[in-house]
Design an enzyme around this catalytic site. Structure first.
Site, PDB file in Angstrom:
ATOM      1  N   ASP A 105       0.858  -1.188   0.000  1.00  0.00           N
ATOM      2  CA  ASP A 105       0.000   0.000   0.000  1.00  0.00           C
ATOM      3  C   ASP A 105       0.899   1.246   0.000  1.00  0.00           C
ATOM      4  O   ASP A 105       1.850   1.341   0.789  1.00  0.00           O
ATOM      5  CB  ASP A 105      -0.893  -0.024   1.251  1.00  0.00           C
ATOM      6  N   HIS A 151     -10.140  -5.200  -3.352  1.00  0.00           N
ATOM      7  CA  HIS A 151      -8.846  -5.525  -2.744  1.00  0.00           C
ATOM      8  C   HIS A 151      -9.026  -5.881  -1.286  1.00  0.00           C
ATOM      9  O   HIS A 151      -9.934  -5.375  -0.621  1.00  0.00           O
ATOM     10  CB  HIS A 151      -7.866  -4.349  -2.865  1.00  0.00           C
ATOM     11  N   PHE A 152      -8.128  -6.746  -0.812  1.00  0.00           N
ATOM     12  CA  PHE A 152      -8.028  -7.029   0.616  1.00  0.00           C
ATOM     13  C   PHE A 152      -6.802  -6.321   1.150  1.00  0.00           C
ATOM     14  O   PHE A 152      -5.730  -6.372   0.539  1.00  0.00           O
ATOM     15  CB  PHE A 152      -7.920  -8.538   0.883  1.00  0.00           C
ATOM     16  N   HIS A 153      -6.967  -5.671   2.311  1.00  0.00           N
ATOM     17  CA  HIS A 153      -5.843  -5.077   3.032  1.00  0.00           C
ATOM     18  C   HIS A 153      -5.284  -6.120   4.003  1.00  0.00           C
ATOM     19  O   HIS A 153      -6.055  -6.805   4.694  1.00  0.00           O
ATOM     20  CB  HIS A 153      -6.324  -3.910   3.906  1.00  0.00           C
ATOM     21  N   GLN A 196     -14.294   2.715   1.097  1.00  0.00           N
ATOM     22  CA  GLN A 196     -13.589   2.361  -0.140  1.00  0.00           C
ATOM     23  C   GLN A 196     -13.199   3.627  -0.913  1.00  0.00           C
ATOM     24  O   GLN A 196     -14.027   4.533  -1.092  1.00  0.00           O
ATOM     25  CB  GLN A 196     -14.469   1.468  -1.030  1.00  0.00           C
TER      26      GLN A 196
HETATM   27  P1  5GP Z   1      -9.684   1.461   0.102  1.00  0.00           P
HETATM   28  O1  5GP Z   1      -9.940   2.733   0.823  1.00  0.00           O
HETATM   29  O2  5GP Z   1     -10.267   1.530  -1.290  1.00  0.00           O
HETATM   30  O3  5GP Z   1     -10.082   0.217   0.840  1.00  0.00           O
HETATM   31  O4  5GP Z   1      -8.121   1.333   0.007  1.00  0.00           O
HETATM   32  C1  5GP Z   1      -7.356   1.793  -1.067  1.00  0.00           C
HETATM   33  C2  5GP Z   1      -5.925   1.720  -0.613  1.00  0.00           C
HETATM   34  O5  5GP Z   1      -5.110   1.957  -1.739  1.00  0.00           O
HETATM   35  C3  5GP Z   1      -5.533   2.751   0.451  1.00  0.00           C
HETATM   36  O6  5GP Z   1      -5.053   2.095   1.608  1.00  0.00           O
HETATM   37  C4  5GP Z   1      -4.474   3.599  -0.230  1.00  0.00           C
HETATM   38  O7  5GP Z   1      -3.442   3.958   0.647  1.00  0.00           O
HETATM   39  C5  5GP Z   1      -4.000   2.701  -1.347  1.00  0.00           C
HETATM   40  N1  5GP Z   1      -3.551   3.400  -2.534  1.00  0.00           N
HETATM   41  C6  5GP Z   1      -4.133   4.497  -3.126  1.00  0.00           C
HETATM   42  N2  5GP Z   1      -3.477   4.839  -4.249  1.00  0.00           N
HETATM   43  C7  5GP Z   1      -2.456   3.939  -4.369  1.00  0.00           C
HETATM   44  C8  5GP Z   1      -1.424   3.785  -5.351  1.00  0.00           C
HETATM   45  O8  5GP Z   1      -1.303   4.539  -6.324  1.00  0.00           O
HETATM   46  N3  5GP Z   1      -0.574   2.753  -5.173  1.00  0.00           N
HETATM   47  C9  5GP Z   1      -0.673   1.883  -4.100  1.00  0.00           C
HETATM   48  N4  5GP Z   1       0.228   0.899  -4.037  1.00  0.00           N
HETATM   49  N5  5GP Z   1      -1.625   2.025  -3.159  1.00  0.00           N
HETATM   50  C10 5GP Z   1      -2.506   3.034  -3.297  1.00  0.00           C
END
Ligand code: 5GP
Length: 141
Positions: free
Chosen positions: A32, A101-103, A95
């Site tokens: 991330d 995606h899974f964290h 989101q």
């Molecule tokens: P969500 O909020 O959709 O569950 O998580 C998206 C995740 O993607 C966030 O934890 C954020 O830090 C990560 N993220 C956002 N943009 C990028 C990127 O350009 N590259 C990577 N590797 N992670 C990203």
């Protein structure tokens, strides 16, 4: 519904870089970019899916199996006190990137997680963390 220009679709197409830790025909795992803790890793399917409700069950099964594999690597590499596995659907749930995606978030006793999606990490540090997880995966698999 599915926007092919989301950031993870671009990573899958190789249009933007990512610190990759694991790849199969079904999934890609990478660090991330704004980690909530050191070792925060994401696992995504290669099929187009906006969220948990938008993926065919066999592809979801491959994704969760891979998440377990990668989480074992994160556990061995970072030796956290615990690991949070998280997944958000739609903005109301947190989101921000609309490709499923899974964290995998390592948690450490007495240490608060950093804010979600807030501060960019140094790419060189992310590359180092990815190497640690890759090395751990080689010894565990
Ligand atoms: P969500 O909020 O959709 O569950 O998580 C998206 C995740 O993607 C966030 O934890 C954020 O830090 C990560 N993220 C956002 N943009 C990028 C990127 O350009 N590259 C990577 N590797 N992670 C990203």
């Amino acid at each position: 519904m599915y926007d092919t220009n989301n950031i993870f679709a671009k990573i899958l197409r190789g249009e933007i870089p990512a610190a990759k830790v694991h790849e199969t025909e079904h999934v890609l795992a990478f660090m991330d970019a704004m980690p909530q803790s050191d070792g925060h890793t994401l696992v995504i399917p290669k099929v187009q899916a906006r969220n948990f409700f938008d993926i065919e069950p066999n592809a979801l099964a491959e994704l969760i199996k891979a998440t377990q594999v990668v989480a074992r690597g994160v556990k061995d590499a970072f030796k956290p006190d615990g690991i949070r596995i998280a997944q958000f659907n739609e903005p109301a749930a947190g989101q921000t990137v609309f490709h499923l995606h899974f964290h995998i978030i390592p948690c450490y006793e007495g240490k608060a997680l950093r804010a979600h999606s807030r501060e960019m990490a140094d790419p060189a540090l992310l590359a180092q963390h990815a190497e640690r997880i890759k090395a751990a995966l080689q010894t565990t698999s």
